[in-house]
Scaffold this motif. Sequence first.
Motif, PDB file in Angstrom:
ATOM      1  N   GLU A  40      -5.427   2.191  -4.580  1.00  0.00           N
ATOM      2  CA  GLU A  40      -4.860   2.428  -3.323  1.00  0.00           C
ATOM      3  C   GLU A  40      -3.948   0.975  -2.981  1.00  0.00           C
ATOM      4  N   SER A  41      -3.165   1.219  -2.364  1.00  0.00           N
ATOM      5  CA  SER A  41      -2.219   0.186  -1.745  1.00  0.00           C
ATOM      6  C   SER A  41      -1.435   0.559  -0.512  1.00  0.00           C
ATOM      7  N   HIS A  42      -1.024  -0.456   0.417  1.00  0.00           N
ATOM      8  CA  HIS A  42      -0.041  -0.103   1.625  1.00  0.00           C
ATOM      9  C   HIS A  42       1.205   0.233   0.858  1.00  0.00           C
ATOM     10  N   VAL A  43       1.427  -0.351  -0.303  1.00  0.00           N
ATOM     11  CA  VAL A  43       2.866  -0.056  -0.686  1.00  0.00           C
ATOM     12  C   VAL A  43       2.952   1.230  -1.552  1.00  0.00           C
ATOM     13  N   GLU A  44       3.593   2.135  -1.006  1.00  0.00           N
ATOM     14  CA  GLU A  44       3.411   3.607  -1.438  1.00  0.00           C
ATOM     15  C   GLU A  44       3.542   3.897  -2.741  1.00  0.00           C
ATOM     16  N   TYR A 128      -0.261  -4.993 -11.234  1.00  0.00           N
ATOM     17  CA  TYR A 128      -1.236  -4.766 -10.171  1.00  0.00           C
ATOM     18  C   TYR A 128      -2.738  -4.167 -10.460  1.00  0.00           C
TER      19      TYR A 128
END
Length: 338
Positions: A40-44, A128
Amino acid sequence: MVTSAAATKEQAGLGALDRLLAATHAEMDKVNALILSRAESHVEMVPQLARYLIEAGGKRLRPMLTVAAALVFDKPTGAQTNYAAAVEFMHNATLLHDDVVDESDMRRGRPAARMIWGNQASVLVGDYLLGQAFLMMVETGKLDALGVLAKAATVIAEGEVFQLSKAGDLAATPDDYNQVIRAKTATLFQAAAEVGAMAGGADDAGRTALRDYGLELGLAFQLVDDVLDYRGESGAMGKNTGDDLREGKMTLPVILALADANPAEREIIAAALGKADASDTSLTQIVAIMNRHNALGRTVEQAQAHVQRARAALAPLPDTEMKTILSDIAEFYVSRAY
Protein backbone atom coordinates in the motif's frame (compact mmCIF):
# COMPACT_ATOMS: atom_id res chain seq x y z
CA MET A 1 6.67 -37.03 -25.38
CA VAL A 2 6.94 -37.62 -21.64
CA THR A 3 8.29 -41.07 -20.79
CA SER A 4 6.50 -43.20 -18.21
CA ALA A 5 9.46 -42.82 -15.84
CA ALA A 6 9.42 -39.05 -16.25
CA ALA A 7 5.64 -39.02 -15.77
CA THR A 8 6.02 -40.98 -12.54
CA LYS A 9 8.62 -38.50 -11.34
CA GLU A 10 6.35 -35.59 -12.24
CA GLN A 11 3.39 -37.12 -10.38
CA ALA A 12 5.57 -37.67 -7.31
CA GLY A 13 6.77 -34.09 -7.55
CA LEU A 14 3.26 -32.71 -7.84
CA GLY A 15 2.44 -34.65 -4.68
CA ALA A 16 5.40 -32.97 -2.99
CA LEU A 17 4.20 -29.56 -4.14
CA ASP A 18 0.74 -30.22 -2.74
CA ARG A 19 2.32 -31.32 0.54
CA LEU A 20 4.48 -28.20 0.67
CA LEU A 21 1.47 -25.98 0.02
CA ALA A 22 -0.51 -27.75 2.75
CA ALA A 23 2.33 -27.72 5.28
CA THR A 24 2.99 -23.98 4.85
CA HIS A 25 -0.62 -22.86 4.29
CA ALA A 26 -1.27 -21.31 7.71
CA GLU A 27 2.03 -19.44 7.77
CA MET A 28 1.71 -18.35 4.15
CA ASP A 29 -1.69 -16.81 4.90
CA LYS A 30 0.12 -14.47 7.30
CA VAL A 31 2.85 -13.82 4.74
CA ASN A 32 0.35 -13.03 1.98
CA ALA A 33 -1.58 -10.64 4.24
CA LEU A 34 1.64 -8.84 5.11
CA ILE A 35 2.68 -8.67 1.44
CA LEU A 36 -0.60 -7.05 0.44
CA SER A 37 -0.60 -4.60 3.34
CA ARG A 38 2.98 -3.49 2.66
CA ALA A 39 2.25 -2.92 -1.02
CA GLU A 40 0.00 0.00 0.00
CA SER A 41 0.96 3.63 -0.53
CA HIS A 42 -0.75 7.01 -0.64
CA VAL A 43 0.69 7.35 -4.15
CA GLU A 44 -1.99 5.61 -6.20
CA MET A 45 0.25 4.14 -8.88
CA VAL A 46 2.42 2.27 -6.35
CA PRO A 47 -0.23 -0.18 -5.06
CA GLN A 48 -1.78 -0.48 -8.53
CA LEU A 49 1.44 -1.60 -10.15
CA ALA A 50 2.68 -3.62 -7.14
CA ARG A 51 -0.57 -5.53 -6.76
CA TYR A 52 -0.72 -6.19 -10.50
CA LEU A 53 2.54 -8.08 -10.25
CA ILE A 54 2.07 -9.61 -6.79
CA GLU A 55 -1.41 -10.95 -7.57
CA ALA A 56 -0.48 -12.24 -11.02
CA GLY A 57 0.02 -15.80 -9.81
CA GLY A 58 3.02 -18.00 -9.20
CA LYS A 59 3.54 -20.45 -6.37
CA ARG A 60 5.61 -18.02 -4.27
CA LEU A 61 8.24 -20.71 -3.95
CA ARG A 62 10.90 -18.45 -2.41
CA PRO A 63 8.83 -17.22 0.57
CA MET A 64 7.42 -20.74 0.98
CA LEU A 65 11.02 -21.93 1.21
CA THR A 66 11.64 -19.43 4.01
CA VAL A 67 8.57 -20.65 5.89
CA ALA A 68 9.38 -24.32 5.30
CA ALA A 69 12.97 -23.83 6.50
CA ALA A 70 11.66 -22.32 9.75
CA LEU A 71 9.15 -25.15 10.25
CA VAL A 72 11.89 -27.79 9.97
CA PHE A 73 12.78 -26.81 13.53
CA ASP A 74 10.73 -27.03 16.71
CA LYS A 75 10.27 -23.42 17.77
CA PRO A 76 9.93 -20.84 14.99
CA THR A 77 10.25 -17.31 16.39
CA GLY A 78 7.65 -15.73 14.11
CA ALA A 79 10.28 -13.70 12.26
CA GLN A 80 9.78 -16.00 9.27
CA THR A 81 6.66 -14.01 8.32
CA ASN A 82 8.64 -10.80 7.82
CA TYR A 83 11.55 -12.61 6.19
CA ALA A 84 9.29 -14.45 3.74
CA ALA A 85 7.45 -11.27 2.75
CA ALA A 86 10.78 -9.47 2.34
CA VAL A 87 12.06 -12.27 0.10
CA GLU A 88 8.96 -12.02 -2.09
CA PHE A 89 9.32 -8.24 -2.35
CA MET A 90 12.97 -8.62 -3.33
CA HIS A 91 11.99 -11.16 -5.98
CA ASN A 92 9.23 -8.98 -7.40
CA ALA A 93 11.52 -5.94 -7.47
CA THR A 94 14.02 -7.88 -9.57
CA LEU A 95 11.22 -8.97 -11.93
CA LEU A 96 10.16 -5.37 -12.48
CA HIS A 97 13.75 -4.29 -13.11
CA ASP A 98 14.50 -7.35 -15.30
CA ASP A 99 11.54 -6.67 -17.56
CA VAL A 100 12.76 -3.13 -18.19
CA VAL A 101 16.34 -4.25 -18.87
CA ASP A 102 15.21 -7.15 -21.09
CA GLU A 103 12.42 -5.13 -22.75
CA SER A 104 10.07 -8.03 -21.97
CA ASP A 105 6.45 -7.83 -23.07
CA MET A 106 5.04 -10.60 -20.86
CA ARG A 107 5.33 -11.60 -17.23
CA ARG A 108 3.45 -14.52 -15.65
CA GLY A 109 1.19 -14.89 -18.66
CA ARG A 110 0.09 -11.24 -18.73
CA PRO A 111 1.50 -8.03 -20.18
CA ALA A 112 4.53 -6.96 -18.19
CA ALA A 113 3.91 -4.02 -15.86
CA ARG A 114 6.13 -1.82 -18.00
CA MET A 115 3.76 -2.34 -20.93
CA ILE A 116 0.96 -0.74 -18.89
CA TRP A 117 2.66 1.83 -16.65
CA GLY A 118 5.94 2.34 -18.51
CA ASN A 119 9.58 1.69 -17.74
CA GLN A 120 10.06 4.58 -15.33
CA ALA A 121 7.20 3.57 -13.05
CA SER A 122 8.32 -0.09 -13.12
CA VAL A 123 11.84 0.80 -11.99
CA LEU A 124 10.62 3.16 -9.27
CA VAL A 125 8.01 0.76 -7.88
CA GLY A 126 10.69 -1.93 -7.89
CA ASP A 127 12.79 0.40 -5.74
CA TYR A 128 9.79 0.93 -3.44
CA LEU A 129 9.41 -2.83 -2.97
CA LEU A 130 13.10 -3.16 -2.11
CA GLY A 131 12.71 -0.40 0.46
CA GLN A 132 9.73 -2.15 2.02
CA ALA A 133 11.66 -5.43 2.06
CA PHE A 134 14.46 -3.88 4.10
CA LEU A 135 11.97 -2.21 6.45
CA MET A 136 10.37 -5.59 7.18
CA MET A 137 13.79 -7.08 7.91
CA VAL A 138 14.75 -4.23 10.24
CA GLU A 139 11.47 -4.61 12.14
CA THR A 140 12.55 -8.06 13.36
CA GLY A 141 15.58 -6.52 15.07
CA LYS A 142 17.81 -9.34 13.80
CA LEU A 143 20.93 -7.78 12.32
CA ASP A 144 22.43 -11.08 11.17
CA ALA A 145 19.37 -11.94 9.05
CA LEU A 146 19.33 -8.42 7.66
CA GLY A 147 22.94 -8.97 6.66
CA VAL A 148 22.10 -12.19 4.82
CA LEU A 149 19.34 -10.59 2.74
CA ALA A 150 21.22 -7.31 2.17
CA LYS A 151 24.21 -9.24 0.85
CA ALA A 152 21.88 -11.23 -1.41
CA ALA A 153 20.45 -8.02 -2.86
CA THR A 154 23.96 -6.83 -3.69
CA VAL A 155 24.98 -10.12 -5.32
CA ILE A 156 21.76 -10.26 -7.37
CA ALA A 157 22.44 -6.77 -8.76
CA GLU A 158 26.00 -7.77 -9.63
CA GLY A 159 24.66 -10.84 -11.43
CA GLU A 160 22.28 -8.72 -13.47
CA VAL A 161 25.09 -6.43 -14.58
CA PHE A 162 27.37 -9.36 -15.42
CA GLN A 163 24.61 -11.03 -17.46
CA LEU A 164 24.08 -7.76 -19.33
CA SER A 165 27.79 -7.61 -20.13
CA LYS A 166 27.63 -11.13 -21.59
CA ALA A 167 24.49 -10.63 -23.69
CA GLY A 168 25.12 -11.88 -27.21
CA ASP A 169 28.72 -12.83 -26.40
CA LEU A 170 29.44 -15.90 -28.52
CA ALA A 171 32.59 -16.52 -26.47
CA ALA A 172 30.66 -16.87 -23.19
CA THR A 173 31.65 -19.99 -21.24
CA PRO A 174 29.80 -22.39 -18.93
CA ASP A 175 31.70 -20.75 -16.06
CA ASP A 176 30.31 -17.36 -17.09
CA TYR A 177 26.82 -18.84 -17.13
CA ASN A 178 27.25 -20.47 -13.72
CA GLN A 179 28.40 -17.15 -12.30
CA VAL A 180 25.27 -15.47 -13.66
CA ILE A 181 22.73 -17.99 -12.36
CA ARG A 182 24.46 -18.35 -8.99
CA ALA A 183 24.18 -14.58 -8.49
CA LYS A 184 20.86 -13.86 -10.22
CA THR A 185 18.76 -16.80 -9.05
CA ALA A 186 20.45 -19.15 -6.61
CA THR A 187 21.54 -16.40 -4.21
CA LEU A 188 17.94 -15.48 -3.33
CA PHE A 189 16.98 -19.15 -2.88
CA GLN A 190 20.02 -19.54 -0.64
CA ALA A 191 19.19 -16.47 1.44
CA ALA A 192 15.50 -17.39 1.66
CA ALA A 193 16.33 -20.80 3.11
CA GLU A 194 19.04 -19.49 5.43
CA VAL A 195 16.95 -16.75 7.05
CA GLY A 196 14.10 -19.24 7.41
CA ALA A 197 16.41 -21.57 9.32
CA MET A 198 17.50 -18.62 11.48
CA ALA A 199 13.86 -17.81 12.24
CA GLY A 200 13.35 -21.46 13.18
CA GLY A 201 16.10 -21.29 15.78
CA ALA A 202 18.53 -23.50 13.86
CA ASP A 203 22.05 -24.06 15.13
CA ASP A 204 25.03 -23.40 12.88
CA ALA A 205 24.81 -26.86 11.30
CA GLY A 206 21.12 -26.44 10.53
CA ARG A 207 21.64 -22.98 9.12
CA THR A 208 24.44 -24.25 6.88
CA ALA A 209 22.34 -27.21 5.72
CA LEU A 210 19.43 -25.01 4.63
CA ARG A 211 21.74 -22.43 3.06
CA ASP A 212 23.45 -25.11 0.96
CA TYR A 213 20.10 -26.68 0.07
CA GLY A 214 18.73 -23.33 -1.11
CA LEU A 215 21.78 -22.64 -3.25
CA GLU A 216 21.63 -26.01 -5.02
CA LEU A 217 17.85 -25.83 -5.46
CA GLY A 218 18.19 -22.36 -7.00
CA LEU A 219 20.84 -23.54 -9.45
CA ALA A 220 18.71 -26.51 -10.51
CA PHE A 221 15.63 -24.28 -10.82
CA GLN A 222 17.36 -21.85 -13.20
CA LEU A 223 18.94 -24.58 -15.32
CA VAL A 224 15.51 -26.12 -15.85
CA ASP A 225 13.97 -22.71 -16.56
CA ASP A 226 16.56 -22.14 -19.27
CA VAL A 227 15.78 -25.53 -20.82
CA LEU A 228 12.08 -24.71 -20.83
CA ASP A 229 12.73 -21.56 -22.83
CA TYR A 230 13.46 -23.92 -25.74
CA ARG A 231 11.43 -26.95 -24.75
CA GLY A 232 8.30 -25.42 -23.21
CA GLU A 233 5.15 -23.96 -24.72
CA SER A 234 4.48 -20.25 -25.07
CA GLY A 235 2.56 -18.96 -22.07
CA ALA A 236 3.28 -22.01 -19.91
CA MET A 237 6.00 -20.08 -18.07
CA GLY A 238 4.36 -16.69 -18.41
CA LYS A 239 6.53 -15.70 -21.35
CA ASN A 240 7.10 -16.64 -24.97
CA THR A 241 9.21 -19.62 -25.95
CA GLY A 242 12.55 -18.34 -27.22
CA ASP A 243 12.50 -15.09 -25.25
CA ASP A 244 15.96 -15.78 -23.84
CA LEU A 245 17.34 -16.24 -27.34
CA ARG A 246 15.73 -13.03 -28.61
CA GLU A 247 17.08 -11.13 -25.59
CA GLY A 248 20.61 -12.39 -26.32
CA LYS A 249 20.92 -14.33 -23.05
CA MET A 250 23.84 -16.73 -23.09
CA THR A 251 22.17 -19.60 -21.26
CA LEU A 252 23.79 -23.01 -20.97
CA PRO A 253 21.85 -24.65 -23.84
CA VAL A 254 23.10 -21.92 -26.19
CA ILE A 255 26.67 -22.08 -24.88
CA LEU A 256 26.84 -25.89 -25.19
CA ALA A 257 25.29 -25.86 -28.67
CA LEU A 258 27.72 -23.20 -29.90
CA ALA A 259 30.69 -25.15 -28.52
CA ASP A 260 29.81 -28.28 -30.53
CA ALA A 261 28.13 -26.74 -33.58
CA ASN A 262 29.68 -26.73 -37.04
CA PRO A 263 30.24 -23.34 -38.75
CA ALA A 264 26.86 -23.39 -40.51
CA GLU A 265 25.03 -24.18 -37.27
CA ARG A 266 26.92 -21.47 -35.39
CA GLU A 267 25.87 -18.97 -38.04
CA ILE A 268 22.20 -19.90 -37.61
CA ILE A 269 22.43 -19.36 -33.85
CA ALA A 270 24.45 -16.14 -34.15
CA ALA A 271 22.00 -14.71 -36.69
CA ALA A 272 19.06 -15.05 -34.28
CA LEU A 273 20.75 -14.36 -30.95
CA GLY A 274 19.70 -11.02 -29.52
CA LYS A 275 17.29 -10.30 -32.38
CA ALA A 276 13.89 -9.32 -31.03
CA ASP A 277 12.28 -10.21 -34.36
CA ALA A 278 13.91 -13.64 -34.69
CA SER A 279 11.32 -15.88 -36.36
CA ASP A 280 9.74 -19.06 -35.02
CA THR A 281 11.40 -20.83 -37.95
CA SER A 282 14.82 -19.74 -36.69
CA LEU A 283 13.90 -20.91 -33.21
CA THR A 284 12.86 -24.32 -34.57
CA GLN A 285 16.19 -24.63 -36.38
CA ILE A 286 18.10 -23.72 -33.25
CA VAL A 287 16.20 -26.21 -31.08
CA ALA A 288 17.03 -28.87 -33.68
CA ILE A 289 20.72 -27.93 -33.42
CA MET A 290 20.52 -28.13 -29.62
CA ASN A 291 18.93 -31.56 -29.85
CA ARG A 292 21.58 -32.79 -32.29
CA HIS A 293 24.28 -31.91 -29.79
CA ASN A 294 22.24 -32.90 -26.70
CA ALA A 295 22.63 -29.38 -25.30
CA LEU A 296 19.23 -29.47 -23.60
CA GLY A 297 19.76 -32.97 -22.23
CA ARG A 298 23.17 -32.07 -20.81
CA THR A 299 21.68 -28.99 -19.17
CA VAL A 300 19.03 -31.13 -17.48
CA GLU A 301 21.76 -33.51 -16.31
CA GLN A 302 23.49 -30.61 -14.60
CA ALA A 303 20.19 -29.64 -12.96
CA GLN A 304 19.79 -33.21 -11.71
CA ALA A 305 23.29 -33.10 -10.20
CA HIS A 306 22.37 -29.96 -8.29
CA VAL A 307 19.17 -31.61 -7.05
CA GLN A 308 21.18 -34.51 -5.66
CA ARG A 309 23.46 -32.03 -3.87
CA ALA A 310 20.42 -30.19 -2.51
CA ARG A 311 18.97 -33.38 -1.11
CA ALA A 312 22.33 -34.41 0.36
CA ALA A 313 22.65 -31.02 2.07
CA LEU A 314 19.56 -31.82 4.16
CA ALA A 315 21.21 -34.89 5.77
CA PRO A 316 22.20 -33.18 9.06
CA LEU A 317 18.64 -32.02 9.73
CA PRO A 318 16.22 -33.88 12.02
CA ASP A 319 14.06 -36.45 10.23
CA THR A 320 10.75 -34.63 9.89
CA GLU A 321 7.97 -34.52 7.33
CA MET A 322 9.11 -31.05 6.27
CA LYS A 323 12.61 -32.34 5.57
CA THR A 324 11.09 -35.04 3.35
CA ILE A 325 8.94 -32.48 1.55
CA LEU A 326 11.94 -30.24 0.87
CA SER A 327 13.86 -33.22 -0.51
CA ASP A 328 10.98 -34.24 -2.77
CA ILE A 329 10.21 -30.73 -3.97
CA ALA A 330 13.69 -30.43 -5.45
CA GLU A 331 12.93 -33.42 -7.68
CA PHE A 332 9.68 -31.80 -8.80
CA TYR A 333 11.40 -28.73 -10.17
CA VAL A 334 13.66 -30.87 -12.35
CA SER A 335 10.73 -32.99 -13.53
CA ARG A 336 9.36 -29.86 -15.27
CA ALA A 337 12.07 -30.26 -17.93
CA TYR A 338 10.74 -33.58 -19.24
